[in-house]
Design a protein around this motif. Sequence first.
Motif, mmCIF file in Angstrom:
data_model
loop_
_atom_site.group_PDB
_atom_site.id
_atom_site.type_symbol
_atom_site.label_atom_id
_atom_site.label_comp_id
_atom_site.label_asym_id
_atom_site.label_seq_id
_atom_site.Cartn_x
_atom_site.Cartn_y
_atom_site.Cartn_z
ATOM 1 N N ARG A 1 31.707 -21.905 44.827
ATOM 2 C CA ARG A 1 32.710 -22.560 43.994
ATOM 3 C C ARG A 1 32.284 -23.963 43.607
ATOM 4 N N ASP A 2 31.775 -24.730 44.564
ATOM 5 C CA ASP A 2 31.346 -26.101 44.263
ATOM 6 C C ASP A 2 30.180 -26.114 43.285
ATOM 7 N N VAL A 3 29.283 -25.132 43.423
ATOM 8 C CA VAL A 3 28.139 -25.056 42.517
ATOM 9 C C VAL A 3 28.610 -24.763 41.097
ATOM 10 N N VAL A 4 29.540 -23.813 40.964
ATOM 11 C CA VAL A 4 30.041 -23.454 39.641
ATOM 12 C C VAL A 4 30.782 -24.632 39.016
ATOM 13 N N ARG A 5 31.585 -25.325 39.794
ATOM 14 C CA ARG A 5 32.318 -26.477 39.251
ATOM 15 C C ARG A 5 31.375 -27.609 38.875
ATOM 16 N N VAL B 1 22.223 -34.790 40.592
ATOM 17 C CA VAL B 1 22.243 -34.957 42.049
ATOM 18 C C VAL B 1 23.424 -34.204 42.649
ATOM 19 N N ARG B 2 24.578 -34.305 41.989
ATOM 20 C CA ARG B 2 25.766 -33.600 42.468
ATOM 21 C C ARG B 2 25.548 -32.086 42.457
ATOM 22 N N LEU B 3 24.925 -31.586 41.401
ATOM 23 C CA LEU B 3 24.641 -30.156 41.311
ATOM 24 C C LEU B 3 23.658 -29.727 42.389
ATOM 25 N N ALA B 4 22.630 -30.535 42.629
ATOM 26 C CA ALA B 4 21.642 -30.219 43.669
ATOM 27 C C ALA B 4 22.280 -30.218 45.053
ATOM 28 N N GLN B 5 23.172 -31.173 45.312
ATOM 29 C CA GLN B 5 23.864 -31.213 46.601
ATOM 30 C C GLN B 5 24.726 -29.976 46.805
ATOM 31 N N SER B 6 25.379 -29.534 45.754
ATOM 32 C CA SER B 6 26.237 -28.355 45.859
ATOM 33 C C SER B 6 25.432 -27.105 46.166
ATOM 34 N N ILE B 7 24.194 -27.042 45.655
ATOM 35 C CA ILE B 7 23.347 -25.874 45.889
ATOM 36 C C ILE B 7 22.737 -25.902 47.283
ATOM 37 N N VAL B 8 22.299 -27.074 47.739
ATOM 38 C CA VAL B 8 21.534 -27.179 48.982
ATOM 39 C C VAL B 8 22.430 -27.209 50.210
ATOM 40 N N ARG B 9 23.518 -27.962 50.172
ATOM 41 C CA ARG B 9 24.317 -28.153 51.382
ATOM 42 C C ARG B 9 25.030 -26.864 51.780
#
Length: 267
Positions: free
Chosen positions: A146-150, A222-230
Amino acid sequence: MASPTRTRRSMPSRLEILQMKLRRVERGGDRWALRWQAALAVIDVTIISFFIFGPFLRSGPSYLIIDYMIAVWIFAELLARIFAAGSLRAILKRPMTWIDLVILGTLLFPNALFNFAFLRAMRLWAIGESPLFAVILKRLGCHSYRDVVRASLNFLVFLFMVTGFVYTTFFYHQNGLVGFIDALYFTVATMTTTGFGDITLPGPLGKLTSVVTMIVGISLFVRLAQSIVRPYKVLYPCEACGLQRHEVDAVHCKACGHLLNIPNDND
């Protein structure tokens, strides 16, 4: 025994029933409400598609007709939200209301306010905030993303907003296809800090536009990368300390040790 007068007064009127149904459509999670939200989402996607491909259609005779039809629809949506909220002050506190008012102005006066047409891309946020959005992700088995999609949705909103601003400000005199592609190419090259330099924006406004695009674009990346990695965490506020995110299998809050009762997503 209750009198007929009291019984009639206790029964909701037609306007109150309509108000409850509109609130149910806007915030409900049952099947009936989700069907209405799906129908409205299809209309929103169609409107957004028209906004995105509008530069290619502006020379056609049907452009203004579709433009004013969308204006009527958005105006009807605003009236429905005001009626459902029951208070004009409450509806004015929502950011989406002001966005729709600006969009409505650009639709009613397309020649005078064409420089603000880029704000139309912000209607994508309305889809991301809908209860239907979370239900679709859950049924597709993508609830953990969900966070990645948003984050991706926020990136797309900013991409099309900047592209629209660059196009209407610097490339509007060109043909729709050529000018829009140049604006999109410049936006992507700037947001990714690639900076080929073959297309640049003239003047102080062009430089400021480039600076803002690079800063915000990098932040969104950066926000998108964090959503994918974390690791994925559920959104469940702790009753004791208010911590929002917890591991899926958490039993106690890691901040205060309070016993949690996180519901199962599969229920």
